[in-house]
Design a protein around this motif. Structure first.
Motif, mmCIF file in Angstrom:
data_model
loop_
_atom_site.group_PDB
_atom_site.id
_atom_site.type_symbol
_atom_site.label_atom_id
_atom_site.label_comp_id
_atom_site.label_asym_id
_atom_site.label_seq_id
_atom_site.Cartn_x
_atom_site.Cartn_y
_atom_site.Cartn_z
ATOM 1 N N TYR A 559 0.836 -1.193 0.000
ATOM 2 C CA TYR A 559 0.000 0.000 0.000
ATOM 3 C C TYR A 559 0.874 1.248 0.000
ATOM 4 C CZ TYR A 559 -3.869 -3.097 1.254
ATOM 5 O OH TYR A 559 -4.808 -4.085 1.261
ATOM 6 N N ILE A 560 0.364 2.321 -0.593
ATOM 7 C CA ILE A 560 1.075 3.601 -0.603
ATOM 8 C C ILE A 560 0.459 4.477 0.474
ATOM 9 C CG2 ILE A 560 1.671 5.632 -1.957
ATOM 10 C CD1 ILE A 560 1.495 3.889 -4.459
ATOM 11 N N PRO A 561 1.225 4.807 1.520
ATOM 12 C CA PRO A 561 0.657 5.539 2.655
ATOM 13 C C PRO A 561 -0.042 6.829 2.238
ATOM 14 C CG PRO A 561 2.834 4.731 3.211
ATOM 15 C CD PRO A 561 2.642 4.458 1.739
ATOM 16 N N LEU A 562 -1.261 6.993 2.747
ATOM 17 C CA LEU A 562 -2.081 8.194 2.595
ATOM 18 C C LEU A 562 -2.603 8.415 1.183
ATOM 19 C CD1 LEU A 562 -0.151 10.684 4.893
ATOM 20 C CD2 LEU A 562 -2.068 9.182 5.474
ATOM 21 N N ALA A 563 -2.385 7.456 0.286
ATOM 22 C CA ALA A 563 -2.938 7.595 -1.065
ATOM 23 C C ALA A 563 -4.460 7.550 -0.989
ATOM 24 C CB ALA A 563 -2.424 6.481 -1.968
ATOM 25 N N PRO A 564 -5.158 8.552 -1.514
ATOM 26 C CA PRO A 564 -6.624 8.543 -1.461
ATOM 27 C C PRO A 564 -7.196 7.408 -2.299
ATOM 28 C CG PRO A 564 -5.834 10.320 -2.862
ATOM 29 C CD PRO A 564 -4.628 9.731 -2.203
ATOM 30 N N VAL A 565 -8.228 6.758 -1.773
ATOM 31 C CA VAL A 565 -8.863 5.631 -2.456
ATOM 32 C C VAL A 565 -10.148 6.074 -3.145
ATOM 33 C CG1 VAL A 565 -9.876 3.336 -2.153
ATOM 34 C CG2 VAL A 565 -7.859 4.008 -0.818
ATOM 35 N N LEU A 566 -11.061 6.650 -2.378
ATOM 36 C CA LEU A 566 -12.333 7.112 -2.932
ATOM 37 C C LEU A 566 -12.625 8.497 -2.380
ATOM 38 C CD1 LEU A 566 -14.927 6.525 -4.579
ATOM 39 C CD2 LEU A 566 -15.929 5.603 -2.465
ATOM 40 N N THR A 567 -12.797 9.462 -3.270
ATOM 41 C CA THR A 567 -13.126 10.830 -2.872
ATOM 42 C C THR A 567 -14.301 11.321 -3.707
ATOM 43 O OG1 THR A 567 -11.612 11.875 -4.461
ATOM 44 C CG2 THR A 567 -10.721 11.334 -2.279
ATOM 45 N N SER A 568 -15.018 12.286 -3.159
ATOM 46 C CA SER A 568 -16.123 12.883 -3.906
ATOM 47 C C SER A 568 -16.390 14.282 -3.377
ATOM 48 C CB SER A 568 -17.393 12.029 -3.775
ATOM 49 O OG SER A 568 -18.460 12.600 -4.527
ATOM 50 N N THR A 569 -16.692 15.184 -4.281
ATOM 51 C CA THR A 569 -17.110 16.535 -3.923
ATOM 52 C C THR A 569 -18.313 16.908 -4.778
ATOM 53 O OG1 THR A 569 -15.604 17.541 -5.544
ATOM 54 C CG2 THR A 569 -14.777 17.274 -3.296
ATOM 55 N N GLY A 570 -19.083 17.847 -4.287
ATOM 56 C CA GLY A 570 -20.232 18.293 -5.068
ATOM 57 C C GLY A 570 -21.163 19.140 -4.234
ATOM 58 N N GLY A 571 -22.349 19.358 -4.785
ATOM 59 C CA GLY A 571 -23.315 20.163 -4.052
ATOM 60 C C GLY A 571 -24.476 20.599 -4.912
ATOM 61 N N ILE A 572 -25.252 21.474 -4.324
ATOM 62 C CA ILE A 572 -26.430 22.007 -4.999
ATOM 63 C C ILE A 572 -26.441 23.518 -4.827
ATOM 64 C CG2 ILE A 572 -27.792 21.508 -2.908
ATOM 65 C CD1 ILE A 572 -30.238 21.245 -4.738
ATOM 66 N N GLY A 573 -26.669 24.225 -5.914
ATOM 67 C CA GLY A 573 -26.713 25.680 -5.885
ATOM 68 C C GLY A 573 -28.050 26.192 -6.387
ATOM 69 N N VAL A 574 -28.585 27.178 -5.689
ATOM 70 C CA VAL A 574 -29.873 27.766 -6.030
ATOM 71 C C VAL A 574 -29.701 29.270 -6.166
ATOM 72 C CG1 VAL A 574 -32.233 28.165 -5.257
ATOM 73 C CG2 VAL A 574 -31.147 25.957 -4.823
#
Length: 672
Positions: A559-574
């Motif tokens: 394993y590679i230390p601290l390597a991100p596996v699953l990430t997600s960003t997003g949202g809703i704008g009004v």
């Protein structure tokens, strides 16, 4: 070739010379994006910037799909960056620039490629150009996982003053002032922007973080063919830091979650940038661009990662200092050709970057004031010469882009702890070929295959220690993806990718030692979705999966230390009528390995932020709620061997910096 196509390329290279300030988001619609456009990521980013407000320099980095950041040293230190299965530290595997000025610092006192973006004032940012992978001939050093370039406005429609305040004695004052503008033809423009920030943060040791920025820009069309732009910026910052604390210290009640082991961590830094751009438009088919830049940089950081592991009496606090000037130049040439029913664009460039490093230090100190021992001390010069050329062939629905880049490095380092004769200079070269394909299926889909090699340079102290071996470790990768637009208001972009990184040696600035990192491979899936079902409603989500492993290590220990596996960003704008708007954002990081055998796990998190705004004529009122649900989350985490003062032996466990708790900030701005 029509003159309009060349003008489009000209405007992109000049950082959108005629760009408008984002005032009316109602007229910015997802349906405006053309699937067959060559830089659809940049077009999508323009929509995001106008639909989703940005308030800090950190928010700017978070705009890039798949890019995560973490802060773990009082707000003034550069962010830790995660992208495509890389823990890029502070920028080692992502090429970052602002208006073409390189942000990454080579052979930095703290870490290779260190990228501090705090000299940017968020309100001045007009666009973000980014690309994942190493498929772009005009991007060189550190372009392995990807690149990001921020571009500032060339002119303002209005002047602006903004005042903000919130919890933890947080305050911010920002202003942008139109000095000179010919709005009818945008022939000549000048403005100045400034910003002051202060906060104590939620920590037991008050951060006393202060930052002052000032930025000015002037541009003018000298005639119908010649364009000139000049910009100047400077910033200075100082702070205290609570540092990274061991989990066991909190569990045992020795300190609170917001406490610190060494209350004297912190630092100060400054950077001054100057840049000059001259563009000569020879005719409707070709133009030349000359770019010059200069940076004056200073850095002074006090950190304590191991506490009483090495020195049980005085503690292990270190000081890292960097003092340098950076000089750079690039000459670019672009020419369009028409050949029957196809057209060809030829782009070439040559340039150099010279880092004149006056002082690099790593010292063992006691509470900032007393120098106990010099671990490393030197000066040097690092020169990077580069040249690239590439063709973009448009034929029917196809776009084919072969290119090649050549980089030459010259390293000279003077070790002040050794005899004055020093070490001999070392040179190295890297050739990076690229080959990209795209096919447009009408207005519904654009398929693409990107392939290429990239690299990141190693610290000059690594180069000398290894006697010229593994100076420029290369990467090789590919992307296979499609941009889908099944309806005018829905954009979907899935991609499969693979990245190999050659054997390398890493200079650990905190210990002044060289450590091998080994060969690695990463593969994954990226998915971006943008949906605007109504003019006033905007939804976005980015999901990124990466499988990162060391090549050659036994299974289960690779394993590679601290390597991100699953990430997600997003949202809703009004954006509602009568001036009301709301944006609810989220960011998610899954648990990930903290060491090679995954016996320690860096905890994931899910955090939400909310921004409310009301605009009435020239006034805007905002309320921000960060970490709306007051989640206990760890922003930065590291496996570290440490020893506390009362302990008889060392312990290896997770050390962390807690993420921001719930807090409110309100602001008012006026345009005039």
């Amino acid at each position: 070739m029509k003159k309009e196509s060349v003008l489009i390329a000209l405007l992109c290279s000049a950082q959108s010379l005629l760009a408008q300030q984002p005032e009316d988001t109602a007229h910015t619609q997802l349906k405006q994006i053309v699937v067959s456009a060559p830089r659809i990521e940049t077009a999508m980013m323009r929509i995001d910037l106008k639909k989703i407000p940005v308030n800090t320099a950190q928010d700017l980095l978070r705009k890039v799909p798949g890019l995560f950041i973490a802060q773990h040293a009082g707000g003034g230190k550069a962010e830790q960056i995660f992208l495509r299965g890389f823990d890029c530290d502070h920028g080692t595997d992502v090429n970052i620039s602002a208006d073409g000025i390189p942000v990454n610092i080579v052979s930095h006192a703290h870490g290779q490629g260190y990228s501090d973006l705090h000299f940017l004032i968020p309100e001045t940012i007009e666009g973000i150009d980014f690309g994942k992978g190493a498929y772009y001939a005009d991007k060189g050093d550190f372009n392995t996982a990807g690149y990001v370039n921020f571009s500032t406005f060339d002119h303002l429609n209005n002047s602006m003053i903004k005042l903000e305040g919130g919890a933890f004695n947080t305050m911010r004052l920002a202003g942008m002032f139109n000095l000179l503008a010919d709005k009818s033809a945008a022939k000549r423009n000048a403005y100045i922007a400034t910003e002051y920030n202060y906060t104590n943060g939620p920590f037991d040791v008050q951060q006393q973080f202060s930052r002052f920025n000032i930025f000015g820009k002037y541009n003018q069309w000298l005639n119908d063919k010649d364009y000139l732009s000049f910009q100047l910026s400077t910033f200075t910052s100082g702070w205290n830091a609570s540092g990274q604390i061991p989990e066991r210290a909190v569990e045992q009640g020795l300190i609170s979650r917001w406490g610190s082991i060494d209350p004297t961590e912190g630092g100060n830094t400054s950077r001054t940038n100057a840049a000059l751009t001259f563009i000569h438009h020879s005719n409707a088919q070709e133009y030349w661009k000359s770019f010059f830049f200069y940076s004056r940089y200073k850095f002074n950081l006090y950190s304590d990662f191991t506490f009483f592991l090495k020195d049980p009496v005085n503690g292990d606090e270190i000081q890292q200092k960097d003092d340098r000037s950076i000089y750079g130049f690039e000459q670019q040439y672009i020419r369009d050709f028409t050949m029957g029913n196809s057209r060809l664009t030829w782009q070439s460039g040559v340039g150099l970057r010279l880092d004149d490093i006056y002082d690099l230090e790593l010292n063992h100190v006691y509470r900032r004031d007393s120098l106990l021992n010099r671990e490393a001390w030197g000066s040097g010069r690092e020169t990077n010469l580069h040249a690239y050329t590439g063709l973009t062939w448009h034929i029917g629905n196809w776009r084919i882009n072969p290119a090649v880049r050549i980089d030459q490095f010259i390293f000279n380092y003077q070790d002040k702890l050794k005899p004055a004769s020093g070490e001999p200079g070392v040179t190295a070269a890297r050739v990076s070929p690229k080959l990209n394909f795209a096919y447009a299926s009408g207005d519904v889909a654009q398929w693409y295959l990107k392939t290429g090699m990239g690299f990141h340079s190693n610290d000059m102290r690594v180069v000398i220690a290894q006697k010229g071996k593994d100076i420029l470790p290369f990467s090789a990768g590919a992307d296979l993806g499609v941009v889908l637009k099944p309806t005018p208001n829905l954009l979907i972009q899935p991609a499969l990718w693979y990245l190999y990184l050659q054997q390398e040696f890493v200079y650990v600035g905190d210990d002044a030692v060289v450590e091998p990192a080994g060969k690695t491979r990463r593969m994954g899936v990226d998915v971006s979705v943008r949906y605007q079902p109504l003019k006033w409603l905007y939804l976005d989500a980015d999901v990124n999966y990466a499988n990162a492993r060391e090549i050659g290590a036994p299974k289960g220990e690779n394993y590679i230390p601290l390597a991100p596996v699953l990430t997600s960003t997003g949202g809703i704008g009004v954006n509602l009528p009568m001036g009301f708007s709301a944006n609810l954002r989220y960011r998610y990081m899954k648990d990930r390995p903290a060491n090679e055998d995954n016996s320690l796990v860096a905890k994931g998190y899910f955090v939400n932020d909310l921004l409310l705004a009301y605009t009435h004529h020239q006034f805007q009122f905002t309320v921000q709620a960060q970490n709306v649900f007051n989640t206990n989350w760890n922003e930065a985490q590291f496996e570290t061997e440490t020893r506390l003062q009362h302990e008889s032996q060392s312990v290896t466990d997770l050390c962390f910096t807690p993420g921001t708790p719930f807090y409110l900030k309100a602001g008012i701005s006026v345009r005039f």
